[in-house]
Design an enzyme around this catalytic site. Structure first.
Site, PDB file in Angstrom:
ATOM      1  CB  CYS A  61      25.244  48.937  48.503  1.00 47.48           C
ATOM      2  SG  CYS A  61      24.389  47.548  47.852  1.00 47.48           S
ATOM      3  CE1 TYR A  62      29.995  41.847  49.527  1.00 52.30           C
ATOM      4  CE2 TYR A  62      31.810  43.417  49.471  1.00 52.30           C
ATOM      5  CZ  TYR A  62      31.337  42.121  49.630  1.00 52.30           C
ATOM      6  OH  TYR A  62      32.223  41.113  49.884  1.00 52.30           O
ATOM      7  CG  HIS A  80      23.629  52.152  45.073  1.00 47.61           C
ATOM      8  ND1 HIS A  80      24.948  51.781  45.021  1.00 47.61           N
ATOM      9  CD2 HIS A  80      22.911  51.012  45.106  1.00 47.61           C
ATOM     10  CE1 HIS A  80      25.025  50.466  45.010  1.00 47.61           C
ATOM     11  NE2 HIS A  80      23.805  49.964  45.074  1.00 47.61           N
ATOM     12  CD  GLU A 140      26.632  54.889  44.375  1.00 48.37           C
ATOM     13  OE1 GLU A 140      26.227  55.313  45.476  1.00 48.37           O
ATOM     14  OE2 GLU A 140      26.828  53.678  44.151  1.00 48.37           O
ATOM     15  CE  LYS A 164      35.958  62.138  25.818  1.00 52.99           C
ATOM     16  NZ  LYS A 164      36.902  61.380  24.998  1.00 52.99           N
ATOM     17  N   GLY A 181      28.699  46.023  45.577  1.00 54.73           N
ATOM     18  CA  GLY A 181      29.231  44.879  44.855  1.00 54.73           C
ATOM     19  C   GLY A 181      28.215  43.771  44.825  1.00 54.73           C
ATOM     20  CG  ASP A 188      40.330  61.606  25.346  1.00 54.21           C
ATOM     21  OD1 ASP A 188      39.619  62.501  25.837  1.00 54.21           O
ATOM     22  OD2 ASP A 188      39.984  60.416  25.289  1.00 54.21           O
TER      23      ASP A 188
END
Ligand code: XMP
Length: 513
Positions: A81-82, A169, A171, A369, A54, A227
């Protein structure tokens, strides 16, 4: 129900990416606001918690913080991180301020390779760092398991309480072995079973739809896009003829689109499919309208009216099904300058009128998605639907940069069809994000045989993108471009010139409108 790993959002632009990485480990993840009551997490039986990054500083009084009770839940916690700063700050360590927060490459050296978080991780890995406040003293019970040039506490653990922290990070793709570290957290530390698969999801979702709907009736607006098509197939699997799909032919569709929907859903899937033939109504209302926002409004309103009239005709309907997906429902935390908070669709047409009083059924609202696509494949939808390029709700109206007449539509539709045919033949249709034709309200001089022509211009827009937020024009083989151009000019009456759009987004957009 599947095991859940909770991702608490402190305003990072990567929060959703963390949630997706967890699902790539076949574990169900859910994003919560940072201040979610701990009692709720307990009730929902979360298996573990990840604290996202963040933009704030934990040292500020008003910075987002979770309830302290979170650390007494007895479940593994990973702070990123944060999130790592929070562990340090809230568990009695020391965090020192820094004026700037910036991102950059760094190298992590693993110092405790036997840590369950570091199993199989190379001694040194390239990581995507976040330089901000710095953890300078570990809270009691913690030790360092990795360090970088800038920090001796870039990766930390308290193995007894199962608390872990990473200053970088894992990710993001720029972090080497990032997914392995997340995998280690999920399986070595949280002991998840990894049973979140689309086959399981489909089974559970079918059960749930049956339970919710009972013997009532469901209506769904089918656009032919990914969708709504996947939602239709899923609900149809659950309740068969209790579902009616309404496809609105607004006259702004691509060539053969309506026939393809009728064939797939009507003939192949044997769904109750109602096609509302509303092209004339839409075109009458769009007469002489050139402003794109005005076009959108008219189309949105008319769609609701037509849809509403169809529901009236059907009679007994209790549920309105929608193909809403997870990124549409995650409430992003608008802290700092978080781009995710700004993304929310400026395109959405708005809800249905109050008086319809239908209960909403959104069976895809937990899926990203790529998961929706997997589910579509699982349900037997063809590649042409599951992997189709996005197409705007207002259809060809935003690709006719003039008033929307039958004639302008014919030109853009035919040109578009040729472009798509050639892209498919060259095996490039599925490799680009979007490829389409735009009708320009400009006439230029040309020559055909001995005759001088004065005809319209078609622009080709062919872009690559990951999420439509940014895009770049595709480098296509010249012979393909040549074929597309000469076919359009030869086959589409009224066109004597084809241009290629070579602008990126930003500063341009994908559509021309
Ligand atoms: P832009 O043009 O903003 O487009 O770069 C980003 C993505 O959104 C699609 N798009 C729309 N979709 N209604 C929609 O449903 C709209 O009015 C609309 N305008 C743009 C566009 O095709 C691209 O994928």
């Amino acid at each position: 129900m599947s095991q859940i790993i909770a991702v608490l959002d402190f305003g990072s632009q990567y929060t959703q990416v963390i949630a997706r990485r967890l699902r790539e480990c076949s574990v169900y993840s859910k994003v919560y606001r940072y201040d979610v009551p701990v009692s709720q997490l307990k009730e929902e039986g979360v298996q573990a918690i990840i604290l996202s990054g963040g933009p704030s500083s934990v040292l500020k009084d008003d910075s987002p913080k979770p309830e302290q009770a979170l650390f007494e839940l007895g479940v593994p916690v990973l702070g990123i991180c944060y999130g790592l700063q929070l562990l340090g700050h809230m568990l009695g360590g020391e965090v020192m301020p820094s004026n700037e927060r910036e991102y950059g490459r760094g190298t992590l050296s693993v110092v405790e390779s036997e840590s369950p978080l570091m199993q199989g991780i190379k001694p040194q890995i390239r990581v995507w760092n976040s330089h901000g406040d710095k953890l300078t003293r570990l809270p009691e019970g913690f030790r360092a398991i990795g360090e970088t040039e800038n920090s001796s506490f870039a990766a930390i653990e308290d193995p007894d309480r199962q608390f872990y922290g990473l200053q970088f990070h894992p990710e993001v793709f720029h972090s080497e072995q990032g997914q392995d570290i997340i995998h280690n957290f999920v399986f070595n530390i949280c002991q998840c079973s990894g049973d979140w698969t689309m086959a399981n999801y489909a089974e559970q979702a079918v059960e749930k739809i049956r339970e919710t709907v009972g013997d009532k009736h469901v209506i769904l607006g089918l656009s032919g896009g990914v969708d709504s098509s996947v939602a239709a197939a899923l609900i149809h699997k659950a309740i068969g003829t209790q579902l009616t799909c309404v496809f609105v032919d607004n006259g702004l569709l691509r060539k053969n689109e309506r026939a393809a929907v009728e064939k797939l859903f009507g003939d192949n899937f044997h769904m109750n499919l109602v096609v509302a033939d509303a092209a004339d109504l839409f075109l009458t209302r769009l007469k002489d309208v050139t402003d794109p926002e005005q076009k959108r409004k008219i189309i949105g309103r008319t769609f609701i009216e037509v849809f509403d009239a169809e529901v009236e005709k059907i009679g007994e309907v209790d549920f309105l099904a929608q193909g809403t997906i997870y990124p549409d429902v995650i409430e992003s935390v608008p802290i700092g300058n978080n781009p995710a908070a700004l993304i929310k669709s400026h395109h959405n047409v708005g809800g249905l009128p109050e008086h319809m009083k239908l209960k909403v059924l959104e069976p895809l609202n937990q899926l990203f998605k790529d998961e929706v696509r997997k589910l579509g494949e699982e349900l037997g939808l063809p590649k042409s639907v599951v992997w189709r390029q996005p197409f705007p709700g207002p259809g060809l109206a935003v690709r006719v940069l003039d008033s929307v007449t039958e004639e302008n539509l014919r030109i853009v539709r035919e040109a578009d069809h040729i472009l798509l045919e050639e892209m498919k033949a060259a095996d490039l249709y599925y490799k680009v994000w979007q490829s389409f034709a735009v009708f320009l309200p400009v006439r230029t001089v040309g020559v055909m045989g001995d005759e001088r022509t004065y005809d319209y211009v078609i622009a080709l827009r062919i872009v690559e993108s990951i999420d439509a937020m940014t895009a770049d024009w595709s480098y296509l083989p010249h012979d393909l471009l040549q074929r597309i151009s000469s076919r359009i000019i030869n086959e589409v009456k009224g066109v004597n010139r084809v241009c290629l759009d070579i602008s990126s987004k930003p500063p341009s957009t994908i559509e021309w409108e």
